[in-house]
Design a protein around this motif. Structure first.
Motif, short mmCIF file in Angstrom:
data_model
loop_
_atom_site.label_atom_id
_atom_site.label_comp_id
_atom_site.label_asym_id
_atom_site.label_seq_id
_atom_site.Cartn_x
_atom_site.Cartn_y
_atom_site.Cartn_z
N ARG A 253 0.80 -1.22 0.00
CA ARG A 253 0.00 0.00 0.00
C ARG A 253 0.84 1.28 0.00
NH1 ARG A 253 -4.49 -0.01 -2.01
NH2 ARG A 253 -4.81 2.00 -1.02
N ASP A 254 2.09 1.19 0.45
CA ASP A 254 2.88 2.41 0.60
C ASP A 254 3.52 2.86 -0.72
OD1 ASP A 254 4.75 0.33 0.50
OD2 ASP A 254 6.23 1.53 1.61
N VAL A 255 3.20 2.16 -1.81
CA VAL A 255 3.81 2.49 -3.10
C VAL A 255 3.34 3.84 -3.63
CG1 VAL A 255 3.64 1.88 -5.55
CG2 VAL A 255 4.27 0.14 -3.87
N PHE A 275 8.92 4.97 -9.47
CA PHE A 275 8.28 4.19 -8.41
C PHE A 275 9.05 4.42 -7.12
CE2 PHE A 275 8.89 0.38 -5.94
CZ PHE A 275 7.66 -0.23 -5.87
N THR A 276 8.35 4.51 -6.01
CA THR A 276 9.08 4.52 -4.73
C THR A 276 8.23 3.86 -3.64
OG1 THR A 276 10.42 5.82 -3.20
CG2 THR A 276 8.32 6.79 -3.87
N ASN A 277 8.91 3.29 -2.67
CA ASN A 277 8.29 2.77 -1.45
C ASN A 277 9.38 2.71 -0.39
OD1 ASN A 277 9.82 0.54 -2.12
ND2 ASN A 277 8.11 -0.90 -2.19
N ALA A 278 9.06 2.16 0.77
CA ALA A 278 10.04 2.14 1.87
C ALA A 278 11.34 1.46 1.44
CB ALA A 278 9.43 1.42 3.07
N LEU A 279 11.20 0.40 0.63
CA LEU A 279 12.37 -0.36 0.21
C LEU A 279 13.32 0.48 -0.65
CD1 LEU A 279 12.40 -3.68 0.63
CD2 LEU A 279 12.77 -3.53 -1.84
N VAL A 280 12.72 1.23 -1.58
CA VAL A 280 13.53 2.08 -2.46
C VAL A 280 14.28 3.11 -1.63
CG1 VAL A 280 13.42 3.80 -4.31
CG2 VAL A 280 12.00 1.74 -4.44
N ARG A 281 13.59 3.70 -0.65
CA ARG A 281 14.24 4.72 0.18
C ARG A 281 15.33 4.09 1.05
NH1 ARG A 281 8.94 6.75 -0.16
NH2 ARG A 281 8.25 5.49 1.62
N LYS A 282 15.11 2.82 1.45
CA LYS A 282 16.13 2.14 2.24
C LYS A 282 17.39 1.92 1.39
CE LYS A 282 15.72 -1.99 4.37
NZ LYS A 282 14.85 -3.04 4.91
N ILE A 320 10.24 -7.34 -16.12
CA ILE A 320 9.82 -8.18 -14.99
C ILE A 320 10.97 -8.39 -14.01
CG2 ILE A 320 8.97 -10.47 -14.34
CD1 ILE A 320 7.46 -10.48 -17.02
N GLU A 321 12.19 -8.54 -14.54
CA GLU A 321 13.34 -8.73 -13.66
C GLU A 321 13.48 -7.57 -12.68
OE1 GLU A 321 13.19 -9.76 -16.65
OE2 GLU A 321 14.38 -11.56 -16.96
N ARG A 322 13.29 -6.38 -13.20
CA ARG A 322 13.43 -5.18 -12.38
C ARG A 322 12.49 -5.23 -11.17
NH1 ARG A 322 14.93 0.53 -14.06
NH2 ARG A 322 16.39 0.79 -12.35
N ILE A 323 11.25 -5.62 -11.46
CA ILE A 323 10.25 -5.70 -10.39
C ILE A 323 10.62 -6.80 -9.40
CG2 ILE A 323 7.78 -6.07 -9.92
CD1 ILE A 323 7.72 -3.94 -11.83
N ALA A 324 11.05 -7.94 -9.94
CA ALA A 324 11.40 -9.07 -9.07
C ALA A 324 12.59 -8.70 -8.18
CB ALA A 324 11.71 -10.31 -9.91
N MET A 325 13.58 -7.99 -8.76
CA MET A 325 14.76 -7.59 -7.99
C MET A 325 14.36 -6.67 -6.84
SD MET A 325 17.44 -7.11 -11.12
CE MET A 325 18.98 -6.81 -10.25
N LEU A 326 13.45 -5.76 -7.17
CA LEU A 326 12.97 -4.82 -6.17
C LEU A 326 12.18 -5.53 -5.08
CD1 LEU A 326 13.11 -1.75 -6.06
CD2 LEU A 326 10.87 -1.67 -7.13
#
Ligand code: DAH
Length: 347
Positions: A253-255, A275-282, A320-326
Motif C-alpha cells: 500500500r505504501d507504493v 516508483f518509490t516505497n520504503a524499500l527504495v528509500r532504504k 519483470i526482472e526489475r520488479i522481481a529484484m525490487l
C-alpha cells in the motif's frame, strides 16, 4: 481308569491350552499332531469307541466330535494370530513420529512475479496475449513508428537473423524487411491490433532479446510485460490509476508512482514511470525508474487500420526482472538465469 466320556473334557481343555500357547507355527503343527492328527489322542479316543457298550456309543461319539471341532477352531485362530505376528516388521512403526517432508518443486521467482502481475490485471478485465519471439522488423519497429535511423534499430541493440525458411516479412516501408529477435513486447501490440477490432484490453508477458553484455543489471535476454488498452475516451488518468492499482497490489500500500515526460515513438505523449516505497528509500534512492508508457500515437492506429478519430488508448511496458529484484531485494540480475538451487529454493 475313568470312563471314556469322562476323559473327553479334561483332554479337550489340555489340548486347547497347548494349542493357544503355541509360540510359533512349528509348535502349533506339533500340538495339532499330538491331539487331532492321525496319531493324536482324539483319534485314539475315536478308535476306543468300539469298546463301549452299545448304548453309550452315540453320546461318546458326539462328545468326541464336538471336542475335535472346538480344537480345529482353536487351531485356526492360533494360526491366524501367528501369521499376523510373522507379518509384523522387526521394528514397529512409531505413528507418533513427525512425518517426513517431501521436497516440493517451486515456480521460478520470475514466473511467480509474472503470475502475480497477470492476476492483478485480470481483476480489472485484461486478458493475456502472446506473440512470436522471432519477429520481423516491421512489427518490432516500423509499425511502432520507429524510423530506420532510430538508435533502437542499431545492430548494437538488436539480434538480427537470417529469414526463416519460407518466411515472407511484411514490406517495411523505411528499410529492407529483416528478421530479428524481438527487442521488446511492444511488437505484440501491433499483432493484436492487426488481428482484431477495438476495444482492446491486453497484457503480454514475454521474453525479449538485446545485444547487451551481461552484468549486474543487464542480460542479453530478459522479460517484459506489455499492456495495451484501446477504447473510446481513454485518458492518461486511466493509465495512471491502473498502474498505481497494479503496483500497490504487487508491492504494498505504501507504493507511490510518478509520471515523468519522456519520448517513445509509439506513444504521444510519453512518460517514464518512477516508483518509490520504503524499500527504495532504504536503498538510498528517492525514485526508481520502472516502466515506459504513454497514449498510443495516432500513427500507430493508422498503421493497424484503427481510426484515430474514434479510438484512443494507452500502452505501457516494463521489465519483470526489475520488479522481481525490487520485490526480493536481489542485486544481480544474472542470478535469475543461473539455476542455482541455493538461490531458487528461497522463493
Ligand atoms: N518498449 C519499451 C521498452 O522496451 C517500453 C514501453 C514504453 C512500452 C512505452 C510501451 C510504451 O508500450 O508505451 O523499453
Amino acid at each position: 481308569m475313568a470312563g471314556l466320556i469322562e476323559q473327553i473334557e479334561p483332554l479337550k481343555q489340555a489340548a486347547l491350552t497347548e494349542l493357544r500357547a503355541a509360540a510359533d507355527l512349528a509348535a502349533l503343527e506339533q500340538a495339532k499332531g499330538k491331539w487331532i492328527g492321525a496319531q493324536g489322542r482324539f483319534t485314539a479316543l475315536m478308535k476306543q469307541l468300539g469298546t463301549l457298550p452299545k448304548e453309550e456309543k452315540p453320546a461318546a461319539g458326539k462328545a468326541i466330535n464336538a471336542a475335535k471341532a472346538a480344537l480345529e477352531t482353536a487351531l485356526a485362530e492360533r494360526r491366524g494370530e501367528l501369521d499376523l505376528l510373522a507379518a509384523r516388521p522387526a521394528t514397529p512403526t512409531d505413528f507418533t513420529l513427525p512425518g517426513r517432508r517431501r521436497p516440493l518443486g517451486k515456480l521460478h521467482p520470475l514466473t511467480q512475479v509474472t503470475e502475480d502481475i497477470v492476476r492483478s490485471f485480470r481483476k480489472i478485465g485484461f486478458v493475456v496475449a502472446d506473440g512470436p519471439e522471432i519477429e520481423d522488423e516491421y512489427h518490432c519497429f516500423d509499425a511502432l513508428n520507429t524510423p530506420a535511423d532510430h538508435p533502437a534499430r542499431d545492430t548494437q541493440d538488436t539480434f538480427y537473423l537470417a529469414a526463416p525458411a519460407g518466411a515472407v516479412a511484411p514490406a517495411s516501408p523505411a528499410s529492407t524487411p529483416g528478421w530479428l529477435l524481438r527487442t521488446h513486447t511492444s511488437s505484440v501490440q501491433i499483432r493484436v491490433m492487426e488481428s482484431q477490432p477495438p476495444p482492446v484490453r491486453i497484457i503480454v508477458p514475454g521474453r525479449v532479446y538485446r545485444r547487451d553484455n551481461a552484468d549486474a543489471t543487464h542480460n542479453p535476454t530478459f522479460h517484459q510485460i506489455e499492456g495495451l488498452y484501446v477504447d473510446q475516451g481513454v485518458t492518461v488518468g486511466d493509465l495512471k490509476g491502473t498502474v498505481e492499482f497494479v503496483f500497490r497490489e504487487l508491492m504494498g500500500r505504501d507504493v507511490q508512482i510518478r509520471f515523468r515526460p519522456h519520448y517513445f515513438s509509439y506513444t504521444e505523449p510519453s512518460y517514464e514511470i518512477d516508483f518509490t516505497n520504503a524499500l527504495v528509500r532504504k536503498m538510498g534512492k528517492e525514485w526508481l525508474e520502472i516502466a515506459g508508457c504513454g497514449m498510443v500515437n495516432p500513427i500507430v492506429f493508422e498503421n493497424v487500420g484503427y481510426d484515430p478519430e474514434i479510438w484512443t488508448g494507452w500502452a505501457f511496458g516494463f521489465g519483470i526482472e526489475r520488479i522481481a529484484m525490487l520485490r526480493y531485494g536481489i542485486t544481480d540480475i544474472r542470478l535469475f538465469y543461473e539455476n542455482d538451487v541455493r538461490f531458487l529454493r528461497q522463493f
